[in-house]
Design an enzyme around this catalytic site. Structure first.
Site, short mmCIF file in Angstrom:
data_model
loop_
_atom_site.label_atom_id
_atom_site.label_comp_id
_atom_site.label_asym_id
_atom_site.label_seq_id
_atom_site.Cartn_x
_atom_site.Cartn_y
_atom_site.Cartn_z
N HIS A 36 -14.07 74.88 11.71
CA HIS A 36 -13.71 74.25 12.98
C HIS A 36 -12.61 75.09 13.60
CE1 HIS A 36 -14.91 70.76 10.47
NE2 HIS A 36 -15.43 70.29 11.56
N GLU A 85 -27.07 66.46 6.77
CA GLU A 85 -26.14 66.30 5.65
C GLU A 85 -26.65 65.18 4.75
OE1 GLU A 85 -21.86 66.19 6.33
OE2 GLU A 85 -21.66 64.71 4.75
N ASP A 143 -18.44 58.03 3.73
CA ASP A 143 -18.69 59.43 3.45
C ASP A 143 -17.80 59.92 2.32
OD1 ASP A 143 -20.06 61.66 4.25
OD2 ASP A 143 -18.76 62.15 5.92
N ASP A 153 -26.12 70.52 5.23
CA ASP A 153 -24.78 70.35 4.69
C ASP A 153 -24.94 69.80 3.29
OD1 ASP A 153 -23.27 71.33 6.74
OD2 ASP A 153 -22.21 69.48 7.17
#
Lengths: 483, 483, 483, 483
Positions: free
Chosen positions: C149, C315, C354, C343
Site C-alpha cells: 500500500h 482472498e 478476518d 490472496d
C-alpha cells in the site's frame, strides 16, 4: 390437540413412520401398494435369498498404494500403533439408523433410496430381514460393534406393550446374530420422531409424555443390557425450546434432572454396568437444546449432582454447530473427566445444520486422535459412525465406500497422531511454554497457597515480566509435517 | 521475547497506549507534538475552563411526543413501575472507557475522535480533566453510577508502584467528585491491552504475568472498595487460547481457578462486600475464551467450588456472539442463581464480532426487562452501558444522543414488560402448559420419588398421551401487542 | 466535524499513525521518545549495520524428510509440475504491510512487536531502512515479488504534495533495490486507515474525500507502473455502509462506478498495462462492503459496463467470511473470466472476522491449486501472502517460519492437484456425470435451440428419467487419496 | 440408479409423497388405513359437509385496543396510507403449501398435524376438498390472493400426462372457486420434492431430468396463466451443488440460462404477461444454491442477457441466511430494478436453516415497508406468506392466529414507515449527508466527466477534507420514535 385414544390412530402413525423411513430404488422386490392390506402394511415379506450385498467382498487392508475403493488403505485392524491394536484404539461401530433406515429424505425432498432388501413395509419380517443385512454389513466391513435406536430396529406397535413386544422379537434375533464377537457399542431410545415428543420427552410439559418417555427408556436400557451393550446414550433432540415465551426453562431442567436420576437408579437396579452417555447438540430440531455443548452439559450434571454418573458422547458435527472445533469439545470433555464416546462425522463449515457427513479430513482426524490418545483410548466407548450417505448417493456400494473412507480417514489420523507423539517436538513445545510454573512459586500457586499479597510482592520484585513468542506457526508446521 | 528490563521501554509502552487511546478532533487545545518533550508526554495541561459540554442541557423527561433528541421520552427516573421507581429498576451506569477513552480506532482504521477537552497526552493532569468531564456527563444525563478499568482512568507508570500511585491520585479525585450520590457500579482491572497479557493474565503460561495480574487485580479491588463500588468485574478477554496446538487447557483452567480463589480471599480480607462478577464472552480477541457463555462459566465455578462466590455480568452482544439470544443468557444466569449485572448493548445479527452498539431494539429490551423483573431487579448490580459510539459518530452531542436513546429503549422495554406482567395472559399461557405437573404424580416426579417402574405403569395405564398445541404464534401475538 | 485546516493537525495525525504502526521489542536501538523532537519523529535514523536477519540463512529446498523449520520441504522453485516450474505456477509475493508494518495490535490490545530494525519513528529514513529489510527478506526467502500500500511504504505528509514526495523518495529506493529480478506483484492505495476515509473513499458522501481518494489512487497507479508492477488492486474496505438508515446505497454505487471508470481511463492514459483487480470482502470494517463476494462484484462490473476492465483478487479468508468456500469463490471468479490473483491466507472456521492466518491446510491448498490449474495459472497475477503472524508470535524467525510453512502448504497443494490431474479418475467421474448432454438433444439445448415444446415432447416419450448416484463419497475418497 | 420404468414404481412414489404430506390430528374423519386398499389410497372421500373452519368468524378490523386474537388490530384493508389503500400496498397472499400441505414434519420428526378435513389420502377428491378449504380460508381472512406449487394442489400421476390431467382437474375447480375477486399472486412448479430432481432440474446432469423439468414448468406457466396469475416464480432449491468435486458449475449455469431463455420464450408464445420472478436462497437443501442472493442472481441475469426478463422474489429468511439483512436484499433488488415480490417471513437470528416463521418483529416490518414505499409498491407483485406454523402449533385456529399476527405486523410496519416518510427528518438527514455532491463538481462526477487529473487538482486546492459525523445513533433514534 393430539388425542389418539383409539388404536386406529396409532396405527395410522405407525404407517406414517413406516413410509417416511422407506426408500425408493431400482427393483423393489415387492410393491408396497400390495403390502398395505390388512392394517397398513404388516405382512411377512419372508426370508431374503442369498447375500444382501452380493457383489461386495469382505473389505481387506491393501495399503496406501491401493486404488481399490473397496479396500482399506490405512486401517489395518490388527496392526499395533503406540502399543495397542488399531481396532482397539478405534472400536468402530455402524449406526443402524443412518445405514439401514436412511432414506435420503430432507426438508425439501422425498426419499431417494430404497435398498434392494426393502419391501416398502415396516413389518416385523422386514425388520428382521434388515437386521440380517446389518450383520452381513458388519461382517463384510470387519466391524464388531453397532448402535441403534429402539424404534429403528423394530416397528412401533399400537400400544407401548405391543411396541415392547416387537422390540423383544427383533432383539432376540439380533442377540442370535451377534454371536460371540459382536456387541452394541450402545443403544438408545428414539424420543424425537413421534409427535408425542414434539415438546420433548423428559422436558415435555405433559406429564403423560414424561411417563411414556420413562417407560421407553426403561425398555431401551433393558434391551441394551440384554444385548451386551457397553454404553447407553441420551440424545435429547427435543429437550429444549422453540421460544422462551411459552417455556418454563427452569422447571423443564428440573424435570430432566429427575428423569436422569431415575435412569441411573434403574440402570443400577438391573445391574447394567455400561456407561450412560449424554450427547450434546446445540440446536436442531429445537431452537435451543439443553445439552448445548460439553461445558453446558457438564454444568447441568454438576448442578444436579449427576456428574459421576454420566459421560459424554461428543459428535464432531454438533461441536462445530455449537461454535467450537471438534477438538475443543473433545478436550473440554476430557479435562472434565467426561470423554466417553465419539460420534465420528463432520459437518460442512459453511452450513448451519447437521449434515452428518463421513469425516474425510485428515487433519481433523489427526486432532481427534490426539485427544483419544491423551484419553488413553475411549473404551468402553468407541467411534460410532453417526454419518449418512449424501441424499444423492444411492448405490448400495456407496454404503461401503463411505464407511471405508471414513474408517481410513480416522486410521490415518491415528497414524499421524502417533507420529506426532513419537516425534515429541510438539509436546516439548507445549511443556516449555509452561515451565515457569514448574518452580517453587508455581507449586504454591497450583496448590492454592499463593495469595494476592505474596503475588504482588513477587510482581514488584520481578518488574516487567518476560513474555516469549507463542510459536503458533511453528506448532502448525510441526503438526502439518505429520500429515 | 519481550524483555523490558529498563525504564525506557516501559516508558515507550506508556507512550504507545497513550496515543492509541487518543483522538482527533477539530480544535485540540494543545498539540501533542508539544507535549511529548520530557518523557513522552506527561505534562500538566491545566484545568479546563468552564463546562465540558457547553451546549448540552441537563437531560429531562419530556414524554413520548417529544421530538427533542436531548430529552427522555420514556425514561422518567422517579416514576413507579410495578411498585419500584424506574431508576431503581434500571440502575444505569456510564462506561468510562467507551465514553471517555473510545477513539474510533478499528482494526483497519486510526482514531477518528479527539474530544475538545483532550490534549493528546496521557498525563495525570489529562486524566483528571477527563474525570471531571465524566462527572459533568453523569450529572447532565442524570445517572448515578459509573464503571471503569484501572488503566483507563489513570495512566500506566514506569513500574507497578508508579502505576498504583497514578491510580491512587485519580481515584482520590473521583472520590471527591462522586460526592454522596454517585458510586461505581463496578470497577475492574484491564488485563488485556498491555502486551504482557498477550497470552492471558491468570492463564498466562508465564508465572511472572500471573503474579503481575494478581497484583493489578488486588489494587483494582482496593480502589473499587475505596470508591464505594457495589461490584467488581472479571472479563477475561485474554484468558483463552488461539490454538490448542500450543496450549495446556487443563493447566490454564486450574490456574484461573486458583486466581479466582485468591481474589475471593482478598476481597474478604479487606472487607469488600461487593459482588464479584464474571463476564462471559465466547471469543475475540482469543479464538476461544474460557468464560464462553453463562453455562460454561457456571460449569467452571461449580467444578472448582466457586459457585457461591461469583455472579455473572451478562452482555447482550456477547450472548449473540456465543450463539444464544440475550434473553437466553439472562435466563440461564437467572435460573443458575447467577444473574448479577447486565452490560446493556447489542450486536449486529449479521456481524461476527463485538460491535458494542447501543441497544435500540424495543422488543429485545422488553425481553431483557422480563428477565430483570423475574429476577426481582438486579441490585446491587445494574445496567452498564458497555456500548460505544459508531466510529463515524464524532460529534460531542452524539455521546448524549446515544445514551438517551439507549436509556429510553430500556425504559420502554420496562414499560412494555410491565404491561405484559399486568395483563397476565402470557404468564397464564405458560402456567397452563405445565399444569399436568401440578398433580400428585407431578409432585412425586418433582420430588425425585417417581422411579421408572412407577412411570412405566402409569404410561401403560394411560395409553397414548394427549399433547396440546404449543401456541407459539399466540404467545408472539400477545408479546407484540405490548410493544 | 473533522476540520483540519492547519498543518498541526495533520502532523498530529501522522504522529498517531506512526505510533499505531509501531512495535515493541527487546532492544529497540533507539528510544522513540528521543525521536519525537522536531515535529513528531521525522529524523534520520541512519543506515542499519549488517544484515537485518543475521541468523537466518537463505531458505533452501531440503525435501519432505527435512525437520529444519527454515527449509522448504515441498516448494522446489525450479522443479517442473505439469509442464511448468513451481515458481511460475505460484508467483509468490510478500505483503509488505503484514510483514513489515504488522504490530500485533488488535481491537483489545496494543502492539506486541517491534522488530530490531525499527526505531519507533515513521521517518523517511526508517521507511528506507524497512525497505532494505524487505529486500533482504525477499532474497532470503527466494521470492521475486512483493505487494504494498502506498502509505505503508512511505509516511503520510502534511499535505498530499508532501505525501507524494515521500512516496517518490521511497519508491526510487525500491526501484533500485528491485534490480532486474524483483517486481511488485501489485500496488494499491490505502484508503481505509486515515479518518478522512471513515465513510469511504469513492463512496464517501463528502465530495472532497472522493477527490482526495482519486488523487491518491492516481499516484499509486503511477508508482506501481514505475516499479514495473504487474497488477493494481482495489480493496474497498470502507466502501460500504454501517447502517442503511443514513445511506443512499444507489448513489454511492454510482459514485464507485464513476471512480472506477476514471481509474481505467487514467491507467490507459499513462500506458499502464497491468491488470486492475478488485478484492471482494463481505464486511469488516463496514457492516456491509459493496464488493461482498465474487458474484456481487461481477454484477457491479456488468451493471456499469466495466466487466472487461477488471479482474478479481480472491482472498480465501474473505471467501469464508462471505459464507462460501475459497474454492467456490475461485471457481466463480474463473467461470466469470475474472480470476486474476489470489490472496493466500485462511481464516478460522469458527471465527467471524478476518484472521489472515497463513494457510496451513493441505486439503484446502489442493482445492485452490485445482482451480489455478484449470485457470492455466494466474499470470500476470500470482499468490500474495495476505497473512500475518499471530499477535503472540514475536520472534523474527517466526516471520520466516510462517512464510516457509505457507509456501510449502501451497506447493504441497500443487503436487497433490497435479497427482489428481494426472490420475484422471476425478475428472472422469465428472465427465461421465454430464455425458447425457454430449448428445444431439444436448447440443440443441446448449445452443439455445430446444424450446419447451420440444422438451415436453421428449419428456413424454422418455417417461421417468434415470438418475444415477452422485458418488460424492467416492469423489471425496479419490480426492483424499492424493493428499 | 433410479430406474423406474414401470408404473408400479411411480405409483409407489406417489404413495410416498402422499404420506409425507399427510398429517395427524384428533379426529380424522376417515382412517387412512381404510383408504389404502386398491392402489395406495386413491379413493374419493366425497364432499365435506358444512364449513371447514366452523368456529372461526370472518376476521375484522377492531383496532389496536382489541385483545381478540381473531381480529386485526392494525390491518384495515380499505384505510388509506400515503394515498393508497392498505390492501393495495400489501397485496397479501396465502401460501397453499404451508397452510394446507404443511404437516409439521422435520428432519428428526414425523408429521404432527392432520387437519380435520384431511382423509389421509392424496386423492383427487381430497385435493378438491382441500382447495375448497383454501378458499374458505381466504374468504375468512379477507385475502384476495394465493400462491401454489403445481404438485401441492394436485397429486402426481403415474405419468407426466396423468399428472397434467390431475392438475387440470384441480385448476378448473380453483378457477371456479376464485370467482371474480380472487387470483393467484403467483404459481410455480415444484422441482425439488421428487427424487428425480435430486441433482437439480434445469441444472441436473441428466438430460432427461432437464426435459422433464421443462415440461413441468411449461404446464405450470400455462395453469398460472389460465387462473389469471399475476406472476410466475422460480425457486431453484436443487439448482446448486453439494460438492464441487463432482460438479461442472459452468456447464450447469449455462444450462440454467438456456432453461430460463426457453421459459421466457414460452411465456411470450402463450401471451402470459405476468412477471417472471426468481427467488434467491443461499443454500438448503443444497450446500450452495446458484441463486445465492439478489446480487448473485442479478449477475447471472446480466451475464446471460436475461436482465430485462426477470424480477426477484425476496424472502426475508433467505436474506438473513445469506448473511444480509432483509432490508439489504430488498434495497439491492430495488436499485437493480428487480424488486418484484416479497416472501413475507422471518428466520431466527441464531438458527442456520430456513425456519419460515411468521414475521412478528415490528422494526423489521417497518424497514421492509420503507423499501416497498420507495419502490412505489410491489404491484403486480405482493406479499406472499411463505411462513409456516411451528411444528408444535397444531390447532386449526393457530392457522388464523399466525396469519392475523403476520398481517398486522406488516400493517404496523406500513403505518410506522408512513410516519417516518411524513415526518421527513430521516430523509432530510440522508439528503444532507450527500449534499456536497449537489454541486457543479458533483454533477461532473456523476456524469462521468471528472477525470483523475481534475480530481487531483481539486484535492490539492482544497487540502484536508472536512468529514462530518455519520449520525447513526440519531438516525436510529428517529427510526425508533416511529415504532
Amino acid at each position: 390437540m393430539i388425542n389418539t385414544k383409539t388404536g386406529e390412530l396409532l396405527l395410522l402413525l405407525i404407517c406414517f413412520s413406516l413410509i417416511s423411513n422407506t426408500v425408493i430404488s431400482e427393483r423393489p422386490s415387492t410393491c408396497p401398494a400390495d403390502d398395505l392390506d390388512g392394517g397398513c402394511g404388516f405382512h411377512d415379506s419372508g426370508e431374503w435369498e442369498g447375500e444382501f450385498f452380493p457383489g461386495i467382498p469382505k473389505i481387506k487392508y491393501e495399503g496406501p498404494s491401493s486404488k481399490n475403493p473397496l479396500a482399506y488403505k490405512w486401517y489395518n485392524a490388527n496392526e499395533e500403533i503406540l502399543g495397542k491394536k488399531m481396532k482397539d484404539w478405534m472400536r468402530f461401530s455402524v449406526a443402524f439408523w443412518h445405514t439401514f433406515r436412511g432414506t435420503g429424505g430432507d426438508p425439501f425432498g422425498a426419499a431417494t433410496k430404497m435398498w434392494p432388501w426393502e419391501d416398502g413395509s415396516n413389518s416385523l419380517a422386514m425388520a428382521k430381514r434388515r437386521m440380517r443385512a446389518n450383520f452381513e454389513f458388519l461382517e463384510k466391513l470387519g466391524v464388531d460393534r453397532w448402535c441403534f435406536h429402539d424404534r429403528d430396529i423394530a416397528p412401533d406397535g399400537r400400544t407401548l406393550e405391543e411396541s415392547n413386544a416387537n422390540l423383544d422379537e427383533i432383539v432376540a434375533l439380533a442377540k442370535e446374530l451377534q454371536g460371540t464377537k459382536i456387541r452394541p457399542l450402545w443403544g438408545t431410545a428414539q424420543l424425537f420422531l413421534h409427535p408425542r415428543y414434539m415438546h420433548g420427552g423428559a422436558t415435555s410439559p405433559q406429564i403423560g409424555v414424561y411417563a411414556y418417555a420413562a417407560a421407553q427408556v426403561k425398555k431401551a436400557i433393558e434391551v441394551t443390557h440384554y444385548l451386551g451393550g457397553e454404553n447407553y446414550v441420551f440424545w435429547g433432540g427435543r429437550e429444549g425450546y422453540q421460544t422462551l415465551l411459552n417455556t418454563d426453562m427452569e422447571r423443564e431442567l428440573d424435570h430432566m434432572a429427575r428423569f436422569f436420576e431415575a435412569a441411573v437408579a434403574y440402570k443400577k437396579k438391573i445391574g447394567f454396568n455400561g456407561t450412560l452417555l449424554i450427547e450434546p447438540k446445540p440446536q436442531e430440531p429445537t431452537k435451543h437444546q439443553y445439552d448445548w455443548d460439553a461445558a453446558t452439559t457438564a454444568n447441568f450434571l454438576r448442578k444436579y449432582g449427576l456428574i459421576g454418573e454420566f459421560k459424554l458422547n461428543i459428535e464432531c458435527n454438533h461441536a462445530t454447530l455449537s461454535g467450537h472445533s471438534c477438538h475443543h469439545e473433545l478436550e473440554t470433555a476430557r479435562i472434565n473427566g467426561l470423554l466417553g464416546n465419539i460420534d465420528a462425522n463432520t459437518g460442512d463449515p459453511q452450513i448451519g445444520w447437521d449434515t452428518d457427513q463421513f469425516l474425510m479430513d485428515i487433519s481433523e482426524a489427526t486432532l481427534v486422535m490426539l485427544s483419544v490418545i491423551k484419553n488413553g483410548g475411549l473404551s468402553p466407548g468407541g467411534f460410532n459412525f453417526d454419518a449418512k450417505l449424501r441424499r444423492e448417493s444411492i448405490d448400495v456400494e456407496d454404503l461401503f465406500i463411505a464407511h471405508v473412507a471414513g474408517m481410513d480417514t480416522l486410521a490415518r489420523g491415528l497414524r499421524n497422531a502417533a507420529k506426532l507423539v513419537e516425534d515429541g517436538s510438539l509436546d516439548e513445545l507445549v511443556r516449555k511454554r509452561y515451565q515457569s510454573f514448574d518452580t517453587e512459586l508455581g507449586a504454591l500457586i497450583e496448590a492454592g497457597n499463593a495469595d494476592f499479597d505474596l503475588l504482588e510482592k513477587r510482581a514488584m520484585e520481578w518488574g516487567e515480566p518476560q513474555v516469549p513468542s507463542g510459536k503458533q506457526e511453528l506448532a502448525e508446521m510441526i503438526f502439518q509435517s505429520a500429515m
